[in-house]
Design an enzyme around this catalytic site. Structure first.
Site, mmCIF file in Angstrom:
data_model
loop_
_atom_site.group_PDB
_atom_site.id
_atom_site.type_symbol
_atom_site.label_atom_id
_atom_site.label_comp_id
_atom_site.label_asym_id
_atom_site.label_seq_id
_atom_site.Cartn_x
_atom_site.Cartn_y
_atom_site.Cartn_z
ATOM 1 N N HIS A 15 10.134 -24.551 9.012
ATOM 2 C CA HIS A 15 9.077 -25.269 9.721
ATOM 3 C C HIS A 15 7.691 -25.093 9.122
ATOM 4 C CE1 HIS A 15 11.537 -25.354 13.728
ATOM 5 N NE2 HIS A 15 12.180 -25.880 12.701
ATOM 6 N N THR A 59 2.632 -1.569 8.885
ATOM 7 C CA THR A 59 2.954 -2.513 9.965
ATOM 8 C C THR A 59 3.205 -3.924 9.448
ATOM 9 O OG1 THR A 59 0.645 -3.105 10.313
ATOM 10 C CG2 THR A 59 1.526 -1.251 11.615
ATOM 11 N N GLY A 60 2.732 -4.223 8.255
ATOM 12 C CA GLY A 60 2.780 -5.576 7.711
ATOM 13 C C GLY A 60 1.584 -6.410 8.127
ATOM 14 N N ILE A 61 0.821 -5.928 9.080
ATOM 15 C CA ILE A 61 -0.290 -6.712 9.623
ATOM 16 C C ILE A 61 -1.424 -6.831 8.611
ATOM 17 C CG2 ILE A 61 -2.037 -6.840 11.429
ATOM 18 C CD1 ILE A 61 0.070 -5.396 13.274
ATOM 19 N N GLY A 62 -1.891 -5.723 8.088
ATOM 20 C CA GLY A 62 -2.981 -5.771 7.109
ATOM 21 C C GLY A 62 -2.594 -6.531 5.859
ATOM 22 N N ASP A 105 0.860 -1.176 0.000
ATOM 23 C CA ASP A 105 0.000 0.000 0.000
ATOM 24 C C ASP A 105 0.900 1.232 0.000
ATOM 25 O OD1 ASP A 105 0.932 0.315 2.609
ATOM 26 O OD2 ASP A 105 -1.045 0.240 3.536
ATOM 27 N N HIS A 106 0.285 2.400 0.121
ATOM 28 C CA HIS A 106 1.029 3.664 0.080
ATOM 29 C C HIS A 106 2.073 3.777 1.188
ATOM 30 C CE1 HIS A 106 -2.452 4.199 2.682
ATOM 31 N NE2 HIS A 106 -1.738 5.089 3.354
ATOM 32 N N ARG A 115 8.283 -33.881 10.013
ATOM 33 C CA ARG A 115 7.149 -33.648 10.909
ATOM 34 C C ARG A 115 6.439 -32.334 10.588
ATOM 35 N NH1 ARG A 115 11.653 -31.871 13.678
ATOM 36 N NH2 ARG A 115 11.399 -30.001 14.956
ATOM 37 N N HIS A 116 7.169 -31.410 10.004
ATOM 38 C CA HIS A 116 6.571 -30.116 9.654
ATOM 39 C C HIS A 116 5.564 -30.265 8.510
ATOM 40 C CE1 HIS A 116 9.472 -28.439 12.364
ATOM 41 N NE2 HIS A 116 10.464 -28.932 11.644
ATOM 42 N N CYS A 157 3.052 -3.283 4.075
ATOM 43 C CA CYS A 157 2.262 -2.105 4.432
ATOM 44 C C CYS A 157 3.010 -1.456 5.598
ATOM 45 C CB CYS A 157 0.809 -2.448 4.746
ATOM 46 S SG CYS A 157 0.524 -3.463 6.210
#
Length: 148
Positions: free
Chosen positions: A97, A66-69, A7-8, A131-132, A64
């Site tokens: 993993h 925060t990277g969260i969105g 995003d911007h 296992r992963h 973005c």
């Protein structure tokens, strides 16, 4: 090929990461945005994730402030395992993993140098399997069940 989108709030970092990927000899498909004009991350990150899920791109990077969105948007696409990264250990382990096929960065969280180091570690780390793989298979089965 690597898909990339932002995003911007992360436009400048996206351009830096894109140039770095190209310098590494990788092909990049840029899903935008192409400026710092206000926009919505989902409009760019979801198409970038769809390109990874379809196999058009091998992996993807979304950004973005925060990277969260960006990571939430990408993870709404079936088959995507997008990890929000801000340190090198997580970049390595999410590949080893979790076989993360996308990563997210927060332009307001990580500096330019760290962001490029995270990208390199993430790209250069292989999935361990074993296992992963069993755990990833369980997530994929649940995803198919929930999304039909």
């Amino acid at each position: 090929m690597i898909s990339i989108a932002c995003d911007h709030g992360a436009y400048a970092l996206k351009e830096l990461v894109k140039a770095h990927l190209i310098d590494r000899g990788l092909e990049v498909r840029d899903f935008g945005t192409d400026s710092t004009a206000s926009c919505d991350y989902a409009d760019f990150c979801i198409p970038a994730a769809k390109a990874v899920a379809s196999g058009e791109c091998d992996r993807g990077i979304v950004l973005c402030t925060t990277g969260i969105g960006a990571s939430i948007s990408a993870n709404k696409v079936r088959g995507i395992r997008c990890a929000l990264l801000s340190d090198l250990m997580s970049a390595r382990l999410t590949r080893q993993h979790n076989d993360a096929n996308m990563m997210a960065l927060g332009a307001g969280v990580v500096g330019e140098k760290l962001a490029l180091e995270i990208v390199d570690v993430w790209l250069d780390t292989a999935f361990e399997g074993g296992r992963h793989q069993r755990r990833i298979d369980k997530i994929a089965a649940f995803e198919r069940e929930q999304l039909g």
